[in-house]
Design a protein around this motif. Structure first.
Motif, PDB file in Angstrom:
ATOM      1  N   ARG A  59       0.789  -1.160  -0.074  1.00 39.97           N
ATOM      2  CA  ARG A  59       0.048  -0.052   0.028  1.00 39.97           C
ATOM      3  C   ARG A  59       0.836   1.326  -0.076  1.00 39.97           C
ATOM      4  O   ARG A  59       1.836   1.397   0.862  1.00 39.97           O
ATOM      5  N   VAL A  60       0.570   2.140  -0.942  1.00 40.40           N
ATOM      6  CA  VAL A  60       1.506   3.284  -1.116  1.00 40.40           C
ATOM      7  C   VAL A  60       0.547   4.516  -1.047  1.00 40.40           C
ATOM      8  O   VAL A  60      -0.326   4.663  -1.779  1.00 40.40           O
TER       9      VAL A  60
ATOM     10  N   SER B 159       3.726   0.630   2.946  1.00 35.23           N
ATOM     11  CA  SER B 159       3.642  -0.586   4.053  1.00 35.23           C
ATOM     12  C   SER B 159       3.071  -1.969   3.445  1.00 35.23           C
ATOM     13  O   SER B 159       2.515  -1.947   2.130  1.00 35.23           O
ATOM     14  N   ILE B 160       3.321  -2.886   4.002  1.00 32.91           N
ATOM     15  CA  ILE B 160       3.002  -4.125   3.340  1.00 32.91           C
ATOM     16  C   ILE B 160       1.658  -4.627   3.723  1.00 32.91           C
ATOM     17  O   ILE B 160       1.117  -4.808   4.791  1.00 32.91           O
ATOM     18  N   GLU B 161       1.146  -4.980   2.713  1.00 31.85           N
ATOM     19  CA  GLU B 161      -0.541  -5.259   2.801  1.00 31.85           C
ATOM     20  C   GLU B 161      -0.433  -7.084   2.673  1.00 31.85           C
ATOM     21  O   GLU B 161      -1.381  -7.676   3.424  1.00 31.85           O
ATOM     22  N   HIS B 162       0.454  -7.591   1.942  1.00 27.64           N
ATOM     23  CA  HIS B 162       0.274  -8.985   2.019  1.00 27.64           C
ATOM     24  C   HIS B 162       1.909  -9.436   1.644  1.00 27.64           C
ATOM     25  O   HIS B 162       2.651  -9.004   0.935  1.00 27.64           O
ATOM     26  N   ARG B 163       2.432 -10.343   2.595  1.00 26.56           N
ATOM     27  CA  ARG B 163       3.772 -10.681   2.493  1.00 26.56           C
ATOM     28  C   ARG B 163       3.898 -11.977   1.514  1.00 26.56           C
ATOM     29  O   ARG B 163       2.999 -12.660   1.462  1.00 26.56           O
ATOM     30  N   SER B 164       5.255 -12.109   1.115  1.00 28.94           N
ATOM     31  CA  SER B 164       5.532 -13.046   0.158  1.00 28.94           C
ATOM     32  C   SER B 164       5.853 -14.263   0.795  1.00 28.94           C
ATOM     33  O   SER B 164       5.966 -15.407   0.283  1.00 28.94           O
TER      34      SER B 164
ATOM     35  N   LYS C  96       9.589   2.804  -2.885  1.00 29.79           N
ATOM     36  CA  LYS C  96      10.069   4.143  -2.126  1.00 29.79           C
ATOM     37  C   LYS C  96      10.764   4.960  -3.234  1.00 29.79           C
ATOM     38  O   LYS C  96      10.575   6.398  -2.917  1.00 29.79           O
ATOM     39  N   ARG C  97      11.421   4.722  -4.236  1.00 25.91           N
ATOM     40  CA  ARG C  97      11.990   5.267  -5.449  1.00 25.91           C
ATOM     41  C   ARG C  97      11.092   5.638  -6.515  1.00 25.91           C
ATOM     42  O   ARG C  97      11.526   6.372  -7.386  1.00 25.91           O
ATOM     43  N   TRP C  98       9.818   5.052  -6.378  1.00 23.02           N
ATOM     44  CA  TRP C  98       8.793   5.241  -7.648  1.00 23.02           C
ATOM     45  C   TRP C  98       8.433   6.924  -7.358  1.00 23.02           C
ATOM     46  O   TRP C  98       8.361   7.594  -6.504  1.00 23.02           O
TER      47      TRP C  98
ATOM     48  N   ALA D 206      -3.612  10.336  -2.011  1.00 26.59           N
ATOM     49  CA  ALA D 206      -4.496   9.382  -2.074  1.00 26.59           C
ATOM     50  C   ALA D 206      -3.504   8.161  -2.088  1.00 26.59           C
ATOM     51  O   ALA D 206      -2.073   8.243  -1.942  1.00 26.59           O
ATOM     52  N   SER D 207      -3.862   7.081  -1.849  1.00 24.56           N
ATOM     53  CA  SER D 207      -3.153   5.732  -1.811  1.00 24.56           C
ATOM     54  C   SER D 207      -3.628   4.693  -3.057  1.00 24.56           C
ATOM     55  O   SER D 207      -4.679   4.898  -3.371  1.00 24.56           O
ATOM     56  N   LEU D 208      -2.750   3.618  -3.262  1.00 22.82           N
ATOM     57  CA  LEU D 208      -3.174   2.686  -4.265  1.00 22.82           C
ATOM     58  C   LEU D 208      -2.440   1.254  -3.631  1.00 22.82           C
ATOM     59  O   LEU D 208      -1.305   1.542  -2.817  1.00 22.82           O
ATOM     60  N   ILE D 209      -2.685   0.187  -4.323  1.00 21.94           N
ATOM     61  CA  ILE D 209      -2.113  -1.035  -4.087  1.00 21.94           C
ATOM     62  C   ILE D 209      -1.217  -1.322  -5.236  1.00 21.94           C
ATOM     63  O   ILE D 209      -1.769  -1.259  -6.201  1.00 21.94           O
ATOM     64  N   VAL D 210       0.111  -1.696  -4.963  1.00 20.26           N
ATOM     65  CA  VAL D 210       0.978  -2.090  -6.006  1.00 20.26           C
ATOM     66  C   VAL D 210       1.853  -3.468  -5.945  1.00 20.26           C
ATOM     67  O   VAL D 210       1.816  -3.848  -4.627  1.00 20.26           O
TER      68      VAL D 210
END
Length: 219
Positions: A160-161, A173-178, A192-194, A208-212
């Motif tokens: 979540r960015v 932040s991490i929404e779902h771990r690998s 963080k560099r995007w 605003a926020s989005l899921i990447v």
């Protein structure tokens, strides 16, 4: 004792003979003659009236006249008197199917810019909607950790960015771990560099926020 004549008469069979009297024969002959005379008299009286001949049958009467058949109809009219089937309209009068091109797809709303920025800064392009959009060419891929590659670790990280009005990632932040800490850390460091086109509302940038999703795969 009986005499011979009596014996002969008694021994012979008895015979019964019916004899008409002569008077009756005379009466019958007279009656036959009278009847014959009466028949001849009647026949003679009715000879001119021809009561004994059949009258000839009348032929050629008006009722027996057969009406002549009607004259044949002209070739242009129907033989049965019914209407001729309608001929199809000429080629030029037939309705033509006109193919129309499908309506063009609505244009994608381009990124807009806000009011002229302060001197010395470049204008900020806004996303077309209420969600930030990554800027192509400014989304570097994360580095695959060598330790995780040696162990064959793979997986997908959902981040979540939170993007501010300048298009910078304010929080990742991490929404779902690998399932691998090394992969999760590498994904966070890369995002963080995007850089992003910030979301907009009424033509103004808004946070605003989005899921990447970040996918790690060794193949």
């Amino acid at each position: 004792m009986s005499s011979p004549s009596e014996r002969s008469s008694s021994s012979a069979p008895s015979e019964f003979v019916f004899r008409l009297p002569r008077r009756a024969l005379v009466i019958a002959g007279i009656a036959f003659g009278v009847g014959l005379l009466l028949f001849l008299a009647v026949w003679w009286a009715g000879r001119d009236k021809r009561f004994y001949t059949a009258e000839p049958v009348a032929t050629g009467t008006q009722d027996s006249i057969v009406e002549a058949l009607p004259e044949p109809m002209p070739a242009g009219e129907g033989a049965s008197g019914m209407e001729e089937p309608r001929q199809p309209p000429p080629e030029e009068e037939r309705p033509q199917l006109v193919e129309t091109a499908p309506p063009p797809a609505p244009p994608v709303e381009p990124a807009t810019t806000v009011a002229p920025p302060a001197p010395g800064t470049s204008p900020i392009a806004l996303a077309p909607g209420a969600s930030p959009v990554p800027i192509p060419g400014q989304t570097p891929a994360p580095a695959y950790p060598a330790s995780a590659m040696r162990r064959g670790e793979t997986g997908t990280v959902l981040l979540r960015v939170d993007v501010d009005t300048d298009g910078m990632p304010r929080k990742v932040s991490i929404e779902h771990r690998s399932g691998s800490r090394a992969l999760d850390r590498a994904a966070v460091d890369a995002v963080k560099r995007w850089r992003f086109h910030p979301a907009q509302q009424n033509g103004q940038p808004v946070p605003a926020s989005l899921i990447v999703p970040i996918d790690f795969n060794t193949r």
